[in-house]
Scaffold this active site. Structure first.
Site, PDB file in Angstrom:
ATOM      1  N   ASP A   1       1.011  -1.230   0.443  1.00 58.46           N
ATOM      2  CA  ASP A   1      -0.067  -0.288   0.250  1.00 58.46           C
ATOM      3  C   ASP A   1       0.850   1.426   0.235  1.00 58.46           C
ATOM      4  OD1 ASP A   1      -2.342   1.355   0.565  1.00 58.46           O
ATOM      5  OD2 ASP A   1      -2.077   0.870   1.981  1.00 58.46           O
TER       6      ASP A   1
ATOM      7  N   HIS B   1       3.776   3.125  -8.848  1.00 56.29           N
ATOM      8  CA  HIS B   1       3.825   1.841  -8.941  1.00 56.29           C
ATOM      9  C   HIS B   1       4.562   1.664  -9.912  1.00 56.29           C
ATOM     10  CE1 HIS B   1      -0.587   2.128  -8.327  1.00 56.29           C
ATOM     11  NE2 HIS B   1      -1.146   2.977  -9.430  1.00 56.29           N
TER      12      HIS B   1
ATOM     13  N   LEU C   1      10.572 -21.555  -3.907  1.00 51.87           N
ATOM     14  CA  LEU C   1      10.118 -20.442  -3.704  1.00 51.87           C
ATOM     15  C   LEU C   1       8.259 -20.030  -4.227  1.00 51.87           C
ATOM     16  CD1 LEU C   1       9.213 -17.555  -1.838  1.00 51.87           C
ATOM     17  CD2 LEU C   1       9.944 -16.081  -3.618  1.00 51.87           C
TER      18      LEU C   1
HETATM   19  C1  FPP Z   1      -1.814   0.140  -3.363  1.00 51.59           C
HETATM   20  O1  FPP Z   1      -1.916   1.467  -3.390  1.00 51.59           O
HETATM   21  C2  FPP Z   1      -0.718  -0.683  -4.249  1.00 51.59           C
HETATM   22  C3  FPP Z   1      -1.896  -1.333  -5.709  1.00 51.59           C
HETATM   23  C4  FPP Z   1      -3.076  -1.201  -5.780  1.00 51.59           C
HETATM   24  C5  FPP Z   1      -0.127  -1.489  -6.363  1.00 51.59           C
HETATM   25  C6  FPP Z   1       0.552  -2.652  -6.334  1.00 51.59           C
HETATM   26  C7  FPP Z   1       0.789  -2.814  -7.788  1.00 51.59           C
HETATM   27  C8  FPP Z   1       2.853  -2.573  -7.946  1.00 51.59           C
HETATM   28  C9  FPP Z   1       2.989  -2.797  -6.363  1.00 51.59           C
HETATM   29  C10 FPP Z   1       3.298  -3.224  -8.621  1.00 51.59           C
HETATM   30  C11 FPP Z   1       2.957  -3.936  -9.578  1.00 51.59           C
HETATM   31  C12 FPP Z   1       3.205  -5.133  -9.475  1.00 51.59           C
HETATM   32  C13 FPP Z   1       3.751  -6.642  -9.966  1.00 51.59           C
HETATM   33  C14 FPP Z   1       3.434  -7.955  -9.208  1.00 51.59           C
HETATM   34  C15 FPP Z   1       4.271  -6.223 -10.967  1.00 51.59           C
HETATM   35  P1  FPP Z   1      -1.955   2.738  -3.591  1.00 51.59           P
HETATM   36  O2  FPP Z   1      -1.640   2.726  -5.471  1.00 51.59           O
HETATM   37  O3  FPP Z   1      -3.450   2.277  -3.427  1.00 51.59           O
HETATM   38  O4  FPP Z   1      -1.132   3.594  -3.260  1.00 51.59           O
HETATM   39  P2  FPP Z   1      -2.413   5.107  -2.249  1.00 51.59           P
HETATM   40  O5  FPP Z   1      -2.735   4.340  -0.933  1.00 51.59           O
HETATM   41  O6  FPP Z   1      -1.228   5.727  -1.893  1.00 51.59           O
HETATM   42  O7  FPP Z   1      -3.166   6.004  -3.382  1.00 51.59           O
END
Ligand code: FPP
Length: 247
Positions: free
Chosen positions: A25, A42, A136
């Protein structure tokens, strides 16, 4: 303390979590703090994924589960969804050879039918290619929601009972667990959530029943090996009782 020193401490203690799950997050906030569009967060988050996979391999964790895209995330603006899906394909393309060489079994769990054909193809190919690996297991949850997963399991059980393949007496916890996406896998021992938020956000509600929680203050793009080892050290200091009294 730096990563090698923390790793030495983790190893000295011995008892490792078999399965670590992470709610990644804070990508959006990370980007906002730098006045960048959210997809930049991201992209940096993808680097953190690489770091924790390396860290998990180094420590010897058996299963790593990452919440990459929830069912609720389909409601984000189309350009952000597009950016996340492209990143997913890029991640698979860039990392597949190395993950396979390192003995990582990559699995995608969730409602995969909702993915666009290109993303779905990439996901299916890496799962098939790495299916025999044993060092893993990397579970990437995409288009996933825990209530929907449990509902789907309940529907399957109802169908099997209606078809006479299962009797109501045989519907126990094992029967439910066997119909979840995570069937056959150990429950997480440790759940990490980044960015300081203290919520489960519809992630693995059944599987987390006895899991130890670790809230990391850093935003996901700033999470790395060091923070993973700190979380494992925190876990190693806990006493797990599973509802019983101490020995
Ligand atoms: C949460 O941050 C994160 C996500 C919704 C996406 C997670 C994706 C990645 C870590 C990158 C891609 C992953 C792979 C496996 C290729 P948020 O956008 O909700 O952040 P915020 O709460 O600060 O708005």
């Amino acid at each position: 303390m730096n990563a090698p020193a923390l790793l030495a401490q983790v190893r000295a203690h011995g008892a490792l979590p078999r399965h670590v799950a992470i709610i990644m997050d804070g990508n959006g906030r990370w980007a906002r703090e730098r006045m960048l569009p959210r997809p930049f967060g991201h992209r940096s988050g993808m680097k953190a994924v690489r770091e924790v996979v390396e860290g998990a391999l180094e420590v010897g964790v058996g299963t790593l589960s990452l919440f990459a895209f929830s069912q609720e995330n389909w409601q984000r603006p189309a350009d952000e969804i597009g950016a996340l899906m492209s990143l997913l394909e890029e991640y698979i393309q860039r990392e597949a050879d190395e993950l396979h060489a390192q003995g990582v079994r990559v699995r995608f769990l969730g409602e995969l039918d909702r993915l666009a054909p290109a993303a779905r193809g990439a996901v299916d190919r890496i799962m098939a290619r790495t299916a025999g690996n044993t060092r893993l297991t990397l579970n990437l949850f995409i288009s996933y929601g825990s209530r929907a997963e449990i509902t789907r399991a309940a529907r399957r059980i109802a169908e099997e009972v209606a078809a006479g393949q299962l009797t109501p007496d045989a519907v126990d916890e094992t029967a439910v667990a066997a119909r979840l996406f995570t069937a056959g896998e150990p429950d997480p021992d440790l759940l990490i959530r980044t960015s300081g938020e203290q919520r489960l956000s519809n992630f693995l509600l059944w599987q987390l029943a006895y899991t130890e929680l670790h809230i990391a203050p850093v935003l996901w793009p700033d999470f790395g090996r060091e923070q993973l080892y700190e979380a494992i050290r925190d876990y190693q200091a806990r006493e797990r009782r599973f509802g019983r009294v101490s020995a």
